[in-house]
Write an enzyme that holds these catalytic residues in place. Sequence first.
Site, short mmCIF file in Angstrom:
data_model
loop_
_atom_site.label_atom_id
_atom_site.label_comp_id
_atom_site.label_asym_id
_atom_site.label_seq_id
_atom_site.Cartn_x
_atom_site.Cartn_y
_atom_site.Cartn_z
N ASN A 1 -4.34 15.34 -1.91
CA ASN A 1 -5.49 14.44 -1.74
C ASN A 1 -6.71 15.18 -1.19
O ASN A 1 -7.84 14.73 -1.38
CB ASN A 1 -5.13 13.26 -0.86
N HIS B 1 5.82 12.67 1.27
CA HIS B 1 4.70 11.97 0.62
C HIS B 1 4.87 11.92 -0.90
O HIS B 1 4.80 12.93 -1.58
CB HIS B 1 3.38 12.70 0.98
N GLU C 1 5.21 15.83 -1.65
CA GLU C 1 4.77 16.73 -0.59
C GLU C 1 5.65 16.49 0.64
O GLU C 1 5.88 15.34 1.02
CB GLU C 1 3.31 16.46 -0.21
N SER D 1 -0.05 8.25 3.73
CA SER D 1 -0.91 9.18 2.99
C SER D 1 -2.07 9.69 3.83
O SER D 1 -2.71 10.68 3.45
CB SER D 1 -1.42 8.58 1.67
P1 NAD Z 1 2.05 -2.05 0.02
O1 NAD Z 1 1.06 -2.87 0.74
O2 NAD Z 1 2.20 -2.24 -1.45
O3 NAD Z 1 3.49 -2.24 0.67
C1 NAD Z 1 3.75 -2.25 2.02
C2 NAD Z 1 5.00 -3.06 2.25
O4 NAD Z 1 5.37 -2.96 3.61
C3 NAD Z 1 4.81 -4.55 1.97
O5 NAD Z 1 5.84 -5.00 1.12
C4 NAD Z 1 4.89 -5.19 3.34
O6 NAD Z 1 5.43 -6.49 3.31
C5 NAD Z 1 5.80 -4.22 4.06
N1 NAD Z 1 5.66 -4.29 5.50
C6 NAD Z 1 4.51 -4.37 6.20
N2 NAD Z 1 4.80 -4.44 7.53
C7 NAD Z 1 6.15 -4.39 7.65
C8 NAD Z 1 7.05 -4.42 8.74
N3 NAD Z 1 6.61 -4.52 9.98
N4 NAD Z 1 8.36 -4.34 8.49
C9 NAD Z 1 8.82 -4.24 7.24
N5 NAD Z 1 8.01 -4.22 6.17
C10 NAD Z 1 6.69 -4.28 6.36
O7 NAD Z 1 1.67 -0.53 0.34
P2 NAD Z 1 2.03 0.78 -0.47
O8 NAD Z 1 0.93 1.11 -1.41
O9 NAD Z 1 3.42 0.66 -0.97
O10 NAD Z 1 1.96 1.88 0.67
C11 NAD Z 1 2.98 2.03 1.62
C12 NAD Z 1 2.82 3.35 2.32
O11 NAD Z 1 2.84 4.41 1.37
C13 NAD Z 1 1.52 3.52 3.08
O12 NAD Z 1 1.76 4.25 4.23
C14 NAD Z 1 0.65 4.30 2.12
O13 NAD Z 1 -0.35 5.06 2.75
C15 NAD Z 1 1.66 5.20 1.50
N6 NAD Z 1 1.31 5.74 0.17
C16 NAD Z 1 0.70 4.98 -0.74
C17 NAD Z 1 0.39 5.51 -1.98
C18 NAD Z 1 -0.27 4.65 -3.03
O14 NAD Z 1 -0.70 5.20 -4.05
N7 NAD Z 1 -0.31 3.36 -2.86
C19 NAD Z 1 0.72 6.84 -2.28
C20 NAD Z 1 1.38 7.59 -1.32
C21 NAD Z 1 1.67 7.04 -0.10
#
Ligand code: NAD
Length: 730
Positions: free
Chosen positions: A517, A467, A479, A446
């Site tokens: 955003n 996204h 997006e 994001s």
């Molecule tokens: P999260 O922390 O809930 O999940 C991340 C996951 O990735 C975890 O399960 C973790 O164990 C896993 N992980 C970490 N390192 C790893 C690796 N080396 N190999 C395999 N798995 C690995 O985070 P999230 O909120 O799901 O966000 C994930 C992505 O999505 C980020 O880039 C974030 O910016 C993006 N995003 C988040 C949102 C939101 O509202 N939370 C919205 C849009 C985009």
Amino acid sequence: MSYETIKFDVDSDGIALITIDLPDQSMNVWNAQLIEDFEKAVDEVLSNDDIKGAVIASGKDSGFMAGADLRMLGDSSENPSVQEVYEGATRLNKLFRKMETGGKASKDLSKGAYTKPFAAAINGLALGGGLEVCLASHYRVASDSPKVQIGLPEVLVGLLPGAGGTQRVPRLAGIQNAMQMCTTGSSMKAEQAKSQNLIHDIVPHDELIAKAKEWVRANPKVRQPWDEARFKFPGGQGAMDPRVVPIFAGSAAMAQKQTFHNMPQVDKILSCIYEGSIVPIDVALRIESKYFTSLLLSDQTQNMIRTLFINKQAAEKGMARPKSVEPVKLQKVGVLGAGMMGAGIAYVTARSGMEVVLLDRDVDAAEKGKDYSRKLNDKGISKGKMTKDKSEEMLARIKTTADYDDLKDVDLIIEAVFEDPKVKADVIKKTEAVIGKDVVFASNTSTIPITSLAKNSERPTQFIGIHFFSPVDKMPLVEIIPGDASGDLPLAAALDYVKAIKKTPIVVSDTRGFYCNSVVVPYLNEAARMVKEGINPALIDNCARNLGMPVGPLALMDETSQELGYKIMMSAREEMGDAYQPTGVDDLLEKFVVELGRKGRKSGGGFYEYPEDGGKKYIWPGLTEHFPLADTQPSAEEVEERLLFIQLAAVAKCYSDDVVHDPQSADLGAIFGWGFAPWTGGPMSHIDTIGVEEYVRKAEALAQQHGERYAPPASFRKKAEEGGKFYAAA
Ligand code: NAD
């Protein structure tokens, strides 16, 4: 007799089968050609003595009919007169009335005359105008297929059911059911439609036409119930009936509560139902056409039709897709990271029939992500929306793993691991070592620019951003962000994928926060600024709701969390160094997160307090201790104007900076990405409607009063001077 959109066959019993089958379209819709053909067919049935009656059916497996092709209605470019619009609006009403009366006068029917029978054979979804032709048929039989869906969704695009829906539904199902159906736009299954008297029978799918014909054969002389001499609405009607008076009174209050009177179509639907219930059907249909006309002539409805229907469909069909790329095979998708986002992405992907390889650091973490799908399926099963077998099948499509080798035959990668460039770089490298050479790699980051992430890739031309918004299963927008090196293939693959999961895509530029955003953050910050200024928090959130936003900005900030806002601020500060521009609420975020530990709804509350027993949230009583209320409060109009114009300012900046490339995408992203008031048709539509000059004048006044963040971009000032609209120019 020749037809382009229907097949017309007459069997040996003299029963005509009118099969609606629009060429080159996957679904039937009313368009000018179908109206012409259908009228010819009705005339043929009525005038040919050898024809005893007719069955109306669909030639599409996808369903009966999805309504009208709103492109027919959403084009006011030719500036038709009110009379012309009204004539157009009455066309289907007149045609359906001819079908149900055989062209006879209502008074003759009420004195005992009859006409030839028409029966509708409903094989799948019948929505809007597709349902209205069925309601005007003398008999309606639906197949037992789970695909059958009955509904009047016009309200969702700023319209009312204008082909008799607001009049025949109350006459069949009663006033209350009609209000519910017409004002919510939600559809129902065949069983419910039968229980509400909207259809007569449900029969095995392969007997549908035969059963409809059987009824026609057995009922050679018919008339509609509302053409009977002493017809009464089920459950009461009119201004005096004590059974319905409280329903009418309550409906106005309910409309205020749910729409804040931002949706004129809802008020007009209620008027159609009320006024139509005290007059005979022919007058009632004219009343409906009159209200329908007034909606069609309003900018607001035209804006809604354009964004919520025409442009949404165009985006979903892949308007932005490079034509030169063949459809991308998407049988198996690798999802990296099974956290909040990855779990949701796996769910929507498997739900759409694709296989998913869900990878996390260990199998337990991946399984935890898969549990999310299990939970959503169980919910669906408990509500009768899914069977156990379907759930098992769907879950079997999600393979959990921690082994990169399992990604070797996937067709697309979507990465959703931690928002940490180093972690992402490592994952990109490991993945590219096993996946096929042509496979597209998409990141759900994001905040990290796609162009910089792509530098970790061996194949930057195949790298792109997809996204999603949280929660993934509910949020309709996606997006798509090409990086500097992205070629046509990843854009085509991303659009094909978004189409497959039935979401709405917009293509935006690779800038910090992308499009949505970049607007939401300043909008939420403005609300927080208002708290700092001592404006009553309840006033802030209520004004946003009154404006048509689904939730207030303070409540929304609690959901997205003060902690995330704080993290974004800290990382922006670090990344931008001296170029960092304070937002005006950095101190508030720090206070909430560091000093007060109010990090958001999920961790200790935020602006609101969330009772543990699940009771209604309320403003945190301690808030005024830290941010005392000002002695003089602004008017609701002032607060609403600020909340609206801070969003318009951020959208204008994005448009001006080409973060979002066209007004269509700006409007779609706003409504489906952060819930911008749908009644406007979107921020760019709204600016066009109030006039660019007026927008610039107001924005400048607000900038003088509250700060430069409200100021319109130079390109908008120029447009105001030159005149014209953004949509017309696009
Ligand atoms: P999260 O922390 O809930 O999940 C991340 C996951 O990735 C975890 O399960 C973790 O164990 C896993 N992980 C970490 N390192 C790893 C690796 N080396 N190999 C395999 N798995 C690995 O985070 P999230 O909120 O799901 O966000 C994930 C992505 O999505 C980020 O880039 C974030 O910016 C993006 N995003 C988040 C949102 C939101 O509202 N939370 C919205 C849009 C985009």
